[in-house]
Design a protein around this motif. Structure first.
Motif, PDB file in Angstrom:
ATOM      1  N   ARG A  42      -1.458 -40.075  81.859  1.00 39.17           N
ATOM      2  CA  ARG A  42      -2.123 -39.213  80.877  1.00 39.17           C
ATOM      3  C   ARG A  42      -3.443 -39.822  80.427  1.00 39.17           C
ATOM      4  NH1 ARG A  42       2.371 -38.179  76.430  1.00 39.17           N
ATOM      5  NH2 ARG A  42       0.605 -37.129  75.381  1.00 39.17           N
ATOM      6  N   LEU A  43      -3.429 -41.136  80.199  1.00 38.66           N
ATOM      7  CA  LEU A  43      -4.674 -41.809  79.822  1.00 38.66           C
ATOM      8  C   LEU A  43      -5.691 -41.756  80.965  1.00 38.66           C
ATOM      9  CD1 LEU A  43      -3.242 -44.986  78.031  1.00 38.66           C
ATOM     10  CD2 LEU A  43      -4.382 -43.040  76.950  1.00 38.66           C
ATOM     11  N   ALA A  44      -5.207 -41.808  82.193  1.00 42.40           N
ATOM     12  CA  ALA A  44      -6.096 -41.830  83.359  1.00 42.40           C
ATOM     13  C   ALA A  44      -6.938 -40.565  83.468  1.00 42.40           C
ATOM     14  CB  ALA A  44      -5.275 -42.029  84.635  1.00 42.40           C
ATOM     15  N   VAL A  45      -6.407 -39.460  82.984  1.00 39.79           N
ATOM     16  CA  VAL A  45      -7.160 -38.202  83.067  1.00 39.79           C
ATOM     17  C   VAL A  45      -7.857 -37.877  81.747  1.00 39.79           C
ATOM     18  CG1 VAL A  45      -5.709 -37.275  84.891  1.00 39.79           C
ATOM     19  CG2 VAL A  45      -5.098 -36.834  82.502  1.00 39.79           C
ATOM     20  N   GLY A  46      -7.926 -38.865  80.858  1.00 36.52           N
ATOM     21  CA  GLY A  46      -8.683 -38.695  79.629  1.00 36.52           C
ATOM     22  C   GLY A  46      -7.930 -38.077  78.473  1.00 36.52           C
ATOM     23  N   GLU A  47      -6.612 -37.974  78.590  1.00 30.40           N
ATOM     24  CA  GLU A  47      -5.828 -37.380  77.510  1.00 30.40           C
ATOM     25  C   GLU A  47      -5.666 -38.379  76.366  1.00 30.40           C
ATOM     26  OE1 GLU A  47      -1.357 -35.512  76.795  1.00 30.40           O
ATOM     27  OE2 GLU A  47      -2.195 -35.605  78.815  1.00 30.40           O
ATOM     28  N   SER A  48      -5.696 -37.894  75.159  1.00 29.77           N
ATOM     29  CA  SER A  48      -5.471 -38.741  73.984  1.00 29.77           C
ATOM     30  C   SER A  48      -3.988 -38.751  73.636  1.00 29.77           C
ATOM     31  CB  SER A  48      -6.273 -38.227  72.784  1.00 29.77           C
ATOM     32  OG  SER A  48      -7.659 -38.313  73.034  1.00 29.77           O
ATOM     33  N   LEU A  49      -3.460 -39.927  73.330  1.00 28.51           N
ATOM     34  CA  LEU A  49      -2.067 -40.059  72.927  1.00 28.51           C
ATOM     35  C   LEU A  49      -2.022 -40.118  71.404  1.00 28.51           C
ATOM     36  CD1 LEU A  49      -0.913 -42.767  75.510  1.00 28.51           C
ATOM     37  CD2 LEU A  49      -0.864 -40.280  75.741  1.00 28.51           C
ATOM     38  N   THR A  50      -1.229 -39.247  70.805  1.00 27.98           N
ATOM     39  CA  THR A  50      -1.207 -39.157  69.348  1.00 27.98           C
ATOM     40  C   THR A  50       0.146 -39.481  68.737  1.00 27.98           C
ATOM     41  OG1 THR A  50      -0.722 -36.771  69.474  1.00 27.98           O
ATOM     42  CG2 THR A  50      -3.045 -37.432  69.341  1.00 27.98           C
ATOM     43  N   GLU A  51       1.228 -39.411  69.527  1.00 26.18           N
ATOM     44  CA  GLU A  51       2.563 -39.623  68.984  1.00 26.18           C
ATOM     45  C   GLU A  51       3.063 -41.030  69.300  1.00 26.18           C
ATOM     46  OE1 GLU A  51       4.254 -37.569  67.067  1.00 26.18           O
ATOM     47  OE2 GLU A  51       2.592 -36.145  67.136  1.00 26.18           O
ATOM     48  N   PRO A  52       3.555 -41.780  68.288  1.00 25.91           N
ATOM     49  CA  PRO A  52       4.156 -43.093  68.555  1.00 25.91           C
ATOM     50  C   PRO A  52       5.354 -42.954  69.489  1.00 25.91           C
ATOM     51  CG  PRO A  52       3.798 -42.764  66.199  1.00 25.91           C
ATOM     52  CD  PRO A  52       3.565 -41.437  66.857  1.00 25.91           C
ATOM     53  N   GLN A  53       5.546 -43.921  70.341  1.00 28.95           N
ATOM     54  CA  GLN A  53       6.648 -43.877  71.290  1.00 28.95           C
ATOM     55  C   GLN A  53       7.947 -44.347  70.637  1.00 28.95           C
ATOM     56  OE1 GLN A  53       6.073 -42.497  74.369  1.00 28.95           O
ATOM     57  NE2 GLN A  53       4.114 -42.141  73.342  1.00 28.95           N
ATOM     58  N   ASP A  54       9.024 -43.608  70.868  1.00 26.41           N
ATOM     59  CA  ASP A  54      10.320 -44.008  70.335  1.00 26.41           C
ATOM     60  C   ASP A  54      10.828 -45.245  71.072  1.00 26.41           C
ATOM     61  OD1 ASP A  54      10.394 -41.852  68.576  1.00 26.41           O
ATOM     62  OD2 ASP A  54      11.360 -40.538  70.062  1.00 26.41           O
ATOM     63  N   LEU A  55      11.544 -46.106  70.345  1.00 25.33           N
ATOM     64  CA  LEU A  55      12.180 -47.241  70.991  1.00 25.33           C
ATOM     65  C   LEU A  55      13.270 -46.746  71.939  1.00 25.33           C
ATOM     66  CD1 LEU A  55      12.626 -49.699  67.972  1.00 25.33           C
ATOM     67  CD2 LEU A  55      10.980 -49.889  69.849  1.00 25.33           C
ATOM     68  N   LEU A  56      13.390 -47.390  73.095  1.00 20.26           N
ATOM     69  CA  LEU A  56      14.453 -47.053  74.040  1.00 20.26           C
ATOM     70  C   LEU A  56      15.769 -47.658  73.547  1.00 20.26           C
ATOM     71  CD1 LEU A  56      12.482 -47.764  77.317  1.00 20.26           C
ATOM     72  CD2 LEU A  56      12.957 -45.542  76.310  1.00 20.26           C
ATOM     73  N   VAL A  57      16.846 -46.912  73.695  1.00 25.65           N
ATOM     74  CA  VAL A  57      18.121 -47.315  73.098  1.00 25.65           C
ATOM     75  C   VAL A  57      19.024 -47.974  74.154  1.00 25.65           C
ATOM     76  CG1 VAL A  57      20.155 -46.530  71.843  1.00 25.65           C
ATOM     77  CG2 VAL A  57      17.942 -45.424  71.456  1.00 25.65           C
ATOM     78  N   PRO A  58      19.478 -49.211  73.908  1.00 27.46           N
ATOM     79  CA  PRO A  58      20.401 -49.874  74.838  1.00 27.46           C
ATOM     80  C   PRO A  58      21.842 -49.471  74.562  1.00 27.46           C
ATOM     81  CG  PRO A  58      19.923 -51.356  73.033  1.00 27.46           C
ATOM     82  CD  PRO A  58      19.140 -50.072  72.758  1.00 27.46           C
ATOM     83  N   HIS A  59      22.733 -49.819  75.481  1.00 27.94           N
ATOM     84  CA  HIS A  59      24.161 -49.647  75.219  1.00 27.94           C
ATOM     85  C   HIS A  59      24.937 -50.776  75.896  1.00 27.94           C
ATOM     86  CE1 HIS A  59      23.736 -47.418  79.096  1.00 27.94           C
ATOM     87  NE2 HIS A  59      24.915 -47.949  79.354  1.00 27.94           N
TER      88      HIS A  59
END
Length: 333
Positions: free
Chosen positions: A305-322
């Motif tokens: 997404r960054l490669a095509v110039g898109e802006s990232l606006t939402e924080p990424q959720d932590l991945l959940v282990p089990h």
């Protein structure tokens, strides 16, 4: 000599469509893409990648900077990222052996020289401050395995606190109180997150984790073996050991075998990551599952997404282990 215009005429499309097939094939309908690619083959047309990158200001390459490729953790990570990148017609460039601040800086420079459209960075031993400076000056960089304050939109990380809690709760349920830890480097934030919550969970249950029962390793097989030897020599009354990654757990198990310590009847072992070999060794390793495939795919999609110039606006959720329960932890009677 065939040109983009002769290919367009043969395929019955515009020159812009041919350009998109070469540079952004995921944006072209499959039937059109197949038609253009057939015309390119018939006309023996080969794109000039360097000229195309100059014209489009894109290389269709994503860079990946990691510390090494020798562990069972990084190999599937690289493979998953490569599959995600190649699925949209781009290529992955990998540089490894990058752990110190100077080495990571060199790896980033290497990727920039190759005009990578975006870069995925494993931070190694870099501080949050050093990473913040990198992210500030490199808007196309995505960081994995660390959440840097102020840059959560470009960081993908596991919830290490939950992982440490799951390991502690399971050992407590199995009746273990004399517990040791083979930790990672104290400079590694992930190791410290896992360790701090592991200790807090034990303490909340009235079980102490004295400093002499915690030994620092380096996340590698040999350090697990050496740390287990040192820990067992100093603390022979331990009933369980938590290794903060599976590589060190494999090394600890190797030492136990050589020293005649039966796992799990004499000593229980629990790891972290759930790499491929965890289910193949004997006894099969009980461990905390790290969703590496999800981490890799998320990082790759952010980079694309960054490669095509898109802006990232939402924080990424932590991945959940089990927790994955196998055979290396014994329930005490």
């Amino acid at each position: 000599m065939s040109t983009i215009h002769t290919v367009a005429a043969r395929a019955g499309v515009s020159s812009a469509t041919v350009s998109r097939v070469m540079n952004e094939p995921h944006k072209v309908r499959e039937a059109t893409r197949i038609k253009v690619e057939l015309a390119m083959r018939e006309l023996d047309f080969s794109r000039n990648s360097f000229a195309a990158s100059l014209a489009s200001r894109r290389s269709n390459c994503v860079g990946l900077v990691v510390s090494h490729l020798s562990s069972a953790f990084f190999a599937p990570l690289v493979n998953e990222i490569e599959e995600a990148v190649s699925a949209v017609g781009s290529y992955l460039i990998v540089t490894c052996g990058k752990n110190s601040e100077e080495e990571v800086a060199g790896g980033l420079q290497f990727m920039r020289q190759r005009r990578c459209d975006a870069i995925i960075l494993y931070p190694g031993q870099l501080s949050d401050q050093a990473l913040a400076e990198i992210l500030l000056g490199n808007p196309q960089v995505v960081v994995i395995h660390r959440t840097v304050p102020g840059f959560a939109t470009r960081c993908v990380q596991l919830d290490n606190h939950t992982g440490g809690r799951l390991a502690a709760e399971y050992l407590l349920r199995c009746g273990h109180h004399a517990i040791g830890v083979v930790a990672g480097p104290h400079s590694n934030p992930e190791s410290m997150q896992r360790l701090s919550t592991f200790r807090d969970t034990l303490q909340a249950a009235g079980v102490a984790l004295p400093t002499e029962r915690v030994i620092e390793g380096s996340f590698h097989f040999e350090s697990g073996r050496q740390c287990m030897a040192e820990l067992w020599t100093a603390q022979p009354a331990l009933t369980a050991v938590f290794c903060l990654n599976d590589q060190m757990a494999f090394g600890a198990l190797n030492y136990c075998r050589s020293a005649g310590i039966d796992v799990p009847s004499q000593l229980s072992l629990i790891g972290f990551d759930d790499v491929e070999y965890a289910d193949l060794i004997h006894p099969r390793l009980t461990t905390v599952h790290h969703p590496v495939a999800a981490l890799a795919r998320t990082a790759a999609q952010l980079a694309l997404r960054l490669a095509v110039g898109e802006s990232l606006t939402e924080p990424q959720d932590l991945l959940v282990p089990h927790l994955v329960v196998r055979d290396s932890v014994r329930t005490l009677s």
